[in-house]
Design an enzyme around this catalytic site. Structure first.
Site, PDB file in Angstrom:
ATOM      1  CG  ASP A 217      -2.067   0.933   1.181  1.00 25.43           C
ATOM      2  OD1 ASP A 217      -1.861   2.079   0.770  1.00 25.43           O
ATOM      3  OD2 ASP A 217      -3.181   0.536   1.552  1.00 25.43           O
ATOM      4  CG  HIS A 309      -7.617   0.481  -5.457  1.00 28.31           C
ATOM      5  ND1 HIS A 309      -8.568   1.323  -4.931  1.00 28.31           N
ATOM      6  CD2 HIS A 309      -6.426   0.938  -5.016  1.00 28.31           C
ATOM      7  CE1 HIS A 309      -7.965   2.252  -4.202  1.00 28.31           C
ATOM      8  NE2 HIS A 309      -6.670   2.045  -4.234  1.00 28.31           N
TER       9      HIS A 309
END
Lengths: 394, 394
Positions: A217, A309
């Site tokens: 992330d 995403h």
């Protein structure tokens, strides 16, 4: 005797020892540093408190963070705000240097700064209270409502922000409490959100964090000090007082881990657009490979699904980029991500991306924004300055 | 195309990859370890999972802990209990070794054990469910009610305990969730309490922790491996199945920090009986100096007040000793100490000390027990065994 002891116990009043004295005693009586053969303790590491920018933004992310929102008590004026800022400037400097705050009630807990940074932000109300409404950046207001939001008051909004980061959780706890306490006659804590990454040393420095869904992330972040970083993060002076400052969007994103666990691994990777092992785009093999959104498989199907995403988050123009510096949370009310985004202009950089993700993002069934707040982060300051001096004295 | 991708996204079902494969991929694709010049990452450090005793008790305390209490679902029998234990034995072993659990849904989060330990405890209900009521240690029941207690159900009791400790908070979060999830058809989480100490490296190994009141906390602990430790902590076999096991008393002690801050430093030191800088008894100069409870000042007044914490906690006989292995907590509902005490016999060792402290302890105005739970901690086990095998198969 019991009477006397009780008097000794309760007596004394305000005899707080001189700060230097306490600090010296804490170090001098020796926590045994010299006697060991261990590597130099890392508690003493510091990050410069003064500078062109506030620390805690281009700082290599520390392992722990607390974001504290405070609300100003009624009836305050600009002078009171400046008072709060001067207290935080003084105590922030001391704590970041490993010294107790003024009147620190637990001075021994201040002796390990562990790269402590204290970053101050302003919510919309600051400008009204200060009589400086014309100086409020246009983007400093709650984000537009997104269809995926399930926002709770208890994690949203706030007049002032304290972002406290360090590599040690005791340091964060002590600094957070000390800084909020020292202004409690002027401001009350609205919420506190605590987060964590891997401890220092667990992985090599510079390893991109993983969130609690297991995803790498923050891969696309600009490198601190790069032209990209400067352009994305630091406000060029719109308004003028904010030159060298930035903005923080803090979103508390709950992860629906129980249902996420029902997805198998290929389905997860298609939802994200990256593989889980290395964080590489599905068109690549290494974390930092550029995603190839045009690549198709033998059936002509995009390798990275357009609703994944990464595909939805992909900037449509050079403006749509910003710095992610988030932290995991795992609290009684659930687990998730404290998504912290820093950008020169919220409306130009953050909002279009978030709007696109809210409309379609294959991850949406498993992530729920439950808190949201926006702050202007004033520039850095020197030893004689304080957060927002360019605003309040500008 | 969107249709196809959606099917790819949601399809698949139960195709969880083989565990070894995932683990190997995670390491093999390289988190970049080899490419750096950093010191060896500490995430790989392990603590032996099998042994005469369960790990996590005589283990040098890790930086982070989660204590999870679970309640057994209705209608279970001994076989179900053994099933839970076998799952925890297998997954605990894997996680402690840095491998994903069976069916681990976030296998990459398992790759840094960071000295992970998993310790299992039994609440009173285990013995009824197993049809082994006669094997329940006499002391395995809620502690007697103390006058200072303000216990809340949400932090008290429980049928099973998982104590998960590691030097990395991501590891603790992942292991805690994985182990509770894998038995959720049989047991539900009653409460989770998370705590922290200084991060690894902040201070030299072996430095006694400080609690959030700023006190050095745990000085009188026996050294792991010493005769004192063995005598205080490990049950000699009363009942026989518990030989090599112990008991855990977990008390959630809220600190009233706002009023504690009103005390000046000398008053605090008299309340504790130790100085705050070094943690030395008021009759000494170093942390480990023996307190001299007979010493008086020139006026004949005891230097260590008889109502101070150290004087009241002082063992009145050799039985009244136990291991403290607590953690700080700092949660939305307050800050304090997860006081974790381990002893061979709760009634003989812990209760008399706690009774005396509840009656008189100069610290009492600033500490409030808000949670309480007692567990029997079965002995360790080998590769073929599981927690409680000496009970269930004994």
């Amino acid at each position: 005797m019991a009477e006397l002891s009780r008097r000794r116990l309760l007596g004394g009043g305000a005899a707080v020892l001189g700060v230097a004295g306490i600090g010296a005693a804490g170090v001098g009586t020796g926590l045994g540093y010299a006697a060991t053969r261990e590597p130099e303790p890392t508690g003493g590491r510091t990050v410069a408190f003064h500078g062109v920018h506030q620390a805690g933004i281009d700082t290599e992310p520390q392992a722990f963070a607390a974001f504290v929102a405070l609300d100003l008590r009624p009836g305050l004026d600009r002078r009171a705000l400046v008072g709060i800022m001067k207290v935080w400037a003084e105590d922030g400097r001391r704590l970041a240097g490993g010294s107790p705050a003024l009147g620190d009630t637990e001075p021994e807990l201040a002796l390990d700064p562990a790269r402590l940074t204290v970053t101050v932000g302003f919510g919309p109300a600051v400008f009204d209270v200060a009589g400086l409404a014309a100086q409020r950046p246009e983007w400093l207001r709650p984000l537009p409502a997104f269809s995926i939001d399930r926002l709770e008051e208890r994690w949203s909004g706030g007049d002032l922000l304290l972002q406290v980061c360090a590599d040690d959780p005791v340091t964060v706890s002590h600094a957070t409490r000390t800084l909020s306490k020292s202004v409690r006659s002027l401001a009350t804590v609205r919420w506190t959100q605590r987060g964590f990454r891997n401890a220092v040393g667990t992985k090599p420095t510079g390893t991109t964090m993983r969130n609690l869904m297991g995803q790498v992330d923050g891969t696309v972040n600009p490198a601190a000090g790069s032209t990209d970083f400067d352009r994305q993060v630091w406000n060029p002076g719109t308004p003028a007082w904010l030159a060298g400052g930035t903005s923080l969007v803090l979103r508390r994103i709950r992860m629906e881990l129980d249902t996420w666990d029902e997805l198998d691994r290929p389905a997860r990777e298609l939802a994200v657009g990256r593989d889980l092992a290395a964080g590489a785009p599905l068109t690549g093999s290494r974390e930092r490979d550029d995603p190839d959104f045009a690549a198709t498989d033998v059936h002509g199907i995009p390798v990275i699904p357009p609703e994944s995403h990464v595909a939805r988050a992909r900037p449509r123009n050079a403006n749509e980029q910003f710095l992610r510096r988030g932290y995991n949370y795992d609290d009684p009310d659930g687990a998730g991500l404290l998504f912290a985004a820093y950008q020169a202009d919220v409306d130009a950089q953050f909002v279009p991306v978030q709007q696109r993700l809210a409309e379609h993002d294959a991850l949406n069934p498993w992530i729920t924004p439950v808190g949201s707040a926006v702050f202007a982060v004033p520039p850095g300051f020197g030893p004689g300055g304080y957060p927002g001096d360019t605003l309040f004295e500008g």
